[in-house]
Design an enzyme around this catalytic site. Sequence first.
Site, PDB file in Angstrom:
ATOM      1  N   ASP A  66     -20.451  72.337  31.782  1.00  0.00           N
ATOM      2  CA  ASP A  66     -19.286  72.994  31.177  1.00  0.00           C
ATOM      3  C   ASP A  66     -17.951  72.515  31.739  1.00  0.00           C
ATOM      4  OD1 ASP A  66     -20.991  74.574  29.693  1.00  0.00           O
ATOM      5  OD2 ASP A  66     -20.918  76.258  31.078  1.00  0.00           O
ATOM      6  N   TYR A 119     -21.586  66.743  41.388  1.00  0.00           N
ATOM      7  CA  TYR A 119     -23.017  66.515  41.651  1.00  0.00           C
ATOM      8  C   TYR A 119     -23.287  65.089  42.092  1.00  0.00           C
ATOM      9  CZ  TYR A 119     -24.028  70.845  39.014  1.00  0.00           C
ATOM     10  OH  TYR A 119     -24.098  72.130  38.576  1.00  0.00           O
ATOM     11  N   LYS A 143     -21.371  64.684   5.524  1.00  0.00           N
ATOM     12  CA  LYS A 143     -22.603  65.097   6.206  1.00  0.00           C
ATOM     13  C   LYS A 143     -22.309  65.390   7.675  1.00  0.00           C
ATOM     14  CE  LYS A 143     -23.855  60.331   7.248  1.00  0.00           C
ATOM     15  NZ  LYS A 143     -24.399  59.101   6.661  1.00  0.00           N
ATOM     16  N   ARG A 175     -35.088  52.080   5.095  1.00  0.00           N
ATOM     17  CA  ARG A 175     -35.044  53.480   5.506  1.00  0.00           C
ATOM     18  C   ARG A 175     -35.561  54.236   4.295  1.00  0.00           C
ATOM     19  NH1 ARG A 175     -29.369  55.860   7.773  1.00  0.00           N
ATOM     20  NH2 ARG A 175     -28.980  56.095   5.553  1.00  0.00           N
ATOM     21  N   CYS A 193     -20.192  67.695  34.427  1.00  0.00           N
ATOM     22  CA  CYS A 193     -21.139  68.818  34.521  1.00  0.00           C
ATOM     23  C   CYS A 193     -21.378  69.388  33.126  1.00  0.00           C
ATOM     24  CB  CYS A 193     -20.596  69.904  35.441  1.00  0.00           C
ATOM     25  SG  CYS A 193     -20.037  69.268  37.034  1.00  0.00           S
ATOM     26  N   HIS A 214     -28.120  51.534   0.196  1.00  0.00           N
ATOM     27  CA  HIS A 214     -27.309  51.664   1.411  1.00  0.00           C
ATOM     28  C   HIS A 214     -27.337  50.353   2.192  1.00  0.00           C
ATOM     29  CE1 HIS A 214     -25.055  53.868   4.312  1.00  0.00           C
ATOM     30  NE2 HIS A 214     -25.993  53.921   5.236  1.00  0.00           N
ATOM     31  N   ARG A 222     -18.906  55.225  -1.467  1.00  0.00           N
ATOM     32  CA  ARG A 222     -19.149  56.370  -0.581  1.00  0.00           C
ATOM     33  C   ARG A 222     -18.367  56.168   0.714  1.00  0.00           C
ATOM     34  NH1 ARG A 222     -24.396  54.567  -1.992  1.00  0.00           N
ATOM     35  NH2 ARG A 222     -24.698  53.919   0.166  1.00  0.00           N
TER      36      ARG A 222
HETATM   37  C1  LIG Z   1     -23.330  58.178   6.166  1.00  0.00           C
HETATM   38  C2  LIG Z   1     -23.481  57.459   4.893  1.00  0.00           C
HETATM   39  C3  LIG Z   1     -22.394  56.803   4.289  1.00  0.00           C
HETATM   40  C4  LIG Z   1     -21.025  56.687   4.922  1.00  0.00           C
HETATM   41  O1  LIG Z   1     -20.985  55.647   5.856  1.00  0.00           O
HETATM   42  P1  LIG Z   1     -19.573  55.263   6.526  1.00  0.00           P
HETATM   43  O2  LIG Z   1     -19.886  54.071   7.348  1.00  0.00           O
HETATM   44  O3  LIG Z   1     -19.169  56.434   7.354  1.00  0.00           O
HETATM   45  O4  LIG Z   1     -18.646  54.998   5.406  1.00  0.00           O
HETATM   46  C5  LIG Z   1     -22.593  56.249   3.035  1.00  0.00           C
HETATM   47  N1  LIG Z   1     -23.783  56.304   2.430  1.00  0.00           N
HETATM   48  C6  LIG Z   1     -24.858  56.911   2.976  1.00  0.00           C
HETATM   49  C7  LIG Z   1     -26.141  56.934   2.248  1.00  0.00           C
HETATM   50  C8  LIG Z   1     -24.750  57.501   4.234  1.00  0.00           C
HETATM   51  O5  LIG Z   1     -25.803  58.083   4.795  1.00  0.00           O
END
Ligand SMILES: *Cc1c(COP(=O)(O)O)cnc(C)c1O
Length: 380
Positions: free
Chosen positions: A317, A268, A38, A136, A315, A165, A224
């Site tokens: 850039d 700046y 992602k 969430r 800055c 998650h 994951r």
């Molecule tokens: C981003 C995400 C992960 C990966 O998390 P890491 O800490 O980078 O391994 C896994 N599951 C879900 C649902 C996520 O949004």
Amino acid sequence: MLRTSPTVVEIDLSALRSNFLELRQKIKPSLSILAVVKSDAYGHKASLVAPVLQEAGVDLFGVGTVDEGIRLREAGIKKPILILMGPLEAGPELLFEYHLTPVVENLEVARSLNKVAEKKGQKLSVHLKVDTGMTRLGVPCREWDSFWNDFKKLNFLQCEGILSHLAEAGDLDYTDFQRKNFQSVLQALAKSGDLPRWRHLANSVEAIEGAGEDRVNHPSNLVRLGLVLYGAYPIPRLKTKISLKPVLSLKTKIISLKKVPTGTSISYNRTFKAGRESLIGVLPLGYADGYTRILSNKASVLVHGKRAPVVGTICMDLCMVDLTEAGTVSVGDEVVVIGQQGSDEIRADELAAWAGTISYEIFCSLSPRLRSVTRINSPK
Ligand SMILES: *Cc1c(COP(=O)(O)O)cnc(C)c1O
């Protein structure tokens, strides 16, 4: 697009492949691997990263949105792609067109997808999300039984997976609490003979830390992996468990040099004043590139293998570095902002510590305007 800046994001595809193979070895063979790509592969360019991971043996991919999923298909990804945030507004039609699998997080979304699938006369595979304590997305555990009863009536949706998650990497008791919640949902499904093909809870941390342990009654079969694929550590204690190679470097060049007398202010708001006669270099890198202004007077870069501090306010850039102790330097010399040079290295988590954030955010903040190049063979 023509990009002329010497500032580049370098993606080391060999390091990526080697991280995946290292992780594949560490994680039980009974667990399949979903690569989380992602947010453009955490700023690592999903179109470069995903094909390498597919070739190396990743089983599924996860992206945030439908449009990210489409870009993966366009990059030649044939493996299943999970849309972690669900279809959102993109239009469920695209899920069918590009064979994308949405995560469904409540009955309302499930019903509307079912309607579309019915109209098309095609079944749609989905993964269902349970909220075990992240608060969430997902069906709260306590509502699972009634959700499942209603879901089963939706004849055009096929539950291919169930996931949750984790919220904690530090408090392992909380992870245990979430794991137990997840297991109770899985057990209910198993009892009625409804256990779906994929069951997944673990992120990078849990996938590595849970690897050696025998998790009785925890019939997950997929993990994951996100950050670790890119060679960064979500928490420091993982460094003792696995050795990973950073995939991303951020490099630039000195574009201007000037000698300034003691007392000269820089940039700046004059937040830095030279305490000695100094050599100041200018870099074509600023907060618009993702080099956040918070790093002003805090970060360092590598020049000729030595650290040179960022001086004055960063800055839009440009930013300035103090090269007084860098030896003989010239315009055009390479500057490493993230990555290795000589025997020193600045990793994203060091930059993150200077900025008071996490490496995830450092990576994702890198601007898409930065030119990216790939490297195939790791230096050594
Ligand atoms: C981003 C995400 C992960 C990966 O998390 P890491 O800490 O980078 O391994 C896994 N599951 C879900 C649902 C996520 O949004």
